[in-house]
Design an enzyme around this catalytic site. Structure first.
Site, short mmCIF file in Angstrom:
data_model
loop_
_atom_site.label_atom_id
_atom_site.label_comp_id
_atom_site.label_asym_id
_atom_site.label_seq_id
_atom_site.Cartn_x
_atom_site.Cartn_y
_atom_site.Cartn_z
N SER A 193 -30.15 3.02 48.14
CA SER A 193 -30.62 3.53 46.85
C SER A 193 -32.08 3.99 46.95
CB SER A 193 -30.42 2.47 45.77
OG SER A 193 -30.58 3.01 44.48
N ASP A 329 -20.55 7.68 41.36
CA ASP A 329 -21.77 6.88 41.16
C ASP A 329 -22.35 7.23 39.79
OD1 ASP A 329 -24.39 5.85 41.14
OD2 ASP A 329 -24.68 6.20 43.28
N HIS A 360 -22.17 2.81 42.64
CA HIS A 360 -23.51 2.73 43.20
C HIS A 360 -23.64 1.44 44.01
CE1 HIS A 360 -27.70 4.01 43.40
NE2 HIS A 360 -28.04 2.74 43.26
#
Length: 400
Positions: A193, A329, A360
């Site tokens: 991320s 996501d 995610h």
């Protein structure tokens, strides 16, 4: 009455089935790669990326559920790997820490270290990081995990700053310190991320000539462009504003946890900080306007976001890179993925892997309700590290 109840029950079931997306079927990841020789090398050790990804049947086809389960629960049967915490005092008086974990098995010809950069506000103690570390230790790899400044409650903040979205100096300091301990190790950079953005930006900033030990990088579930990404997160489509609120509160809690240092009277005067504006911030742009851009001396939030975004550094990357994203996501809309798809079609040693499902950082797989202890992502990353090591060996042989 019973007919009405039956109708209501049927409506609830239909809504639930739509949310859980249970009619979907497992799909093979989409692979975009100009460099077919590079892709062929990757597939030798990571054939998993050419096989259908099979999410947990009852809820794994929902990006929202995958994301929420990852955020709240993390991983199944999470281990707690044993490592050494390294403390480094920086010139600006920041106390930087990273955790170093040695391999639990042998058998690799090469000494390889995975340098991990976690997601926003995360650290070596985050559940998904612990699971991944233990898994790769068992496969014979050393791990170094950056602890974002401020993320660990057990480590005091000693200067008036925490991590930012594009500040790669902390990661670079970890790499340099790691090489002082293991000078001959080959390094694969892995970022999750926000960490994916930092790793990618870092690779673009330094290039392969300045980082000879780094043999490749892997980025997972990043958004590439903070300016455009924030614009999407500010609207309620696909509940993105909710996720933005959660991220904002996470960063805000870190600031308030270290309030005695970060919001001392001296610091507030030095950087023109208003504590009420920081506490009342409802979105990251508001928090970054009230705190981040002032502490890091940016003229505007837009300037901060542009400096932070790896999208503006992609063409400078020299080392092999693998990027992974999921279409469902909820935090990273698919419109943000165009630049990285284009890069993979034009740049050698670059692979983009796109999954239809996974949310995610979720990527749970197997089972009807209860997923496998090891996720698709964990086992795929181990295979990709091996693939990048093989690709590096092939390049060395050709150069020889």
């Amino acid at each position: 009455m019973s007919t009405a109840l039956l109708a209501i029950f049927a409506v609830i079931l239909i809504i639930l089935f739509r949310i859980l997306n249970v009619n979907s079927a497992p799909q093979k990841p989409q692979l975009i790669c100009k460099d077919q020789a590079f892709l062929s090398t990757i597939l030798k050790i990571a054939p998993v990326i050419s096989e259908p990804y099979k999410p947990t049947r009852l809820w794994g086809f929902s990006g929202h559920v995958q994301t929420i389960v990852h955020s709240i629960i993390g991983r199944v049967r999470c281990p707690w790997p044993i490592g050494e915490r390294v403390y480094i005092s920086l010139p600006d008086e920041t106390t930087l820490t990273y955790d170093l974990y040695q391999p639990l098995s042998t058998g690799h010809e090469d000494d390889v270290t995975i340098a991990i950069c976690p997601g926003i506000g995360n650290s070596s103690e985050s559940v998904y990081i612990r699971t991944f570390v233990h898994f790769v230790q068992c496969h014979g790899y050393r791990c170094a995990v950056l602890n974002h400044v401020g993320a660990l409650s057990s480590v005091k903040v000693t200067s008036p700053r925490i991590f930012t979205y594009g500040h790669t100096d902390d990661y670079h300091t970890m790499i340099k310190n790691l090489l002082e301990k293991h000078s001959s190790t080959k390094i694969v950079c892995v970022g999750f991320s926000l960490g994916g953005n930092l790793v990618t930006k870092y690779m673009g900033e330094h290039g392969i000539n300045k980082l000879p030990n780094i043999i490749g990088g892997i980025s997972i579930c990043q958004g590439y462009n903070a300016i455009e990404g924030t614009n999407y997160l500010l609207n309620w489509t696909n509940f993105r504003r909710f996720y933005l609120y959660v991220m904002t509160e996470s960063v805000k809690n870190i600031i308030l946890r270290h309030k005695s240092v970060l919001l001392s009277e001296d610091v507030k005067q030095r950087y023109n900080l208003n504590e009420k504006d920081i506490v009342s911030a409802a979105t990251l742009p508001e928090l970054d306007e009230a705190y981040t851009r002032r502490v890091h001396k940016f003229k505007s939030v837009k300037e901060l976001y542009e400096w932070s975004s790896c999208a503006f550094y992609l063409t400078n990357i020299a080392a092999p890179m693998v990027f992974i994203n999921a279409v469902d996501d909820p935090i990273v809309p698919d419109k943000l993925l165009s630049p990285i798809k284009e890069l993979a079609t034009t740049k050698n040693n670059t692979l983009y892997i796109e999954l239809a499902h996974g949310g995610h950082l979720g990527f749970y797989e197997g089972g009807l309700l209860y997923p496998n202890p090891i996720t698709w992502l964990d086992r795929t990353l181990v295979a990709l590290v091996g693939s990048l090591t093989l690709a590096n060996s092939d390049r060395a042989l050709k150069a020889f």
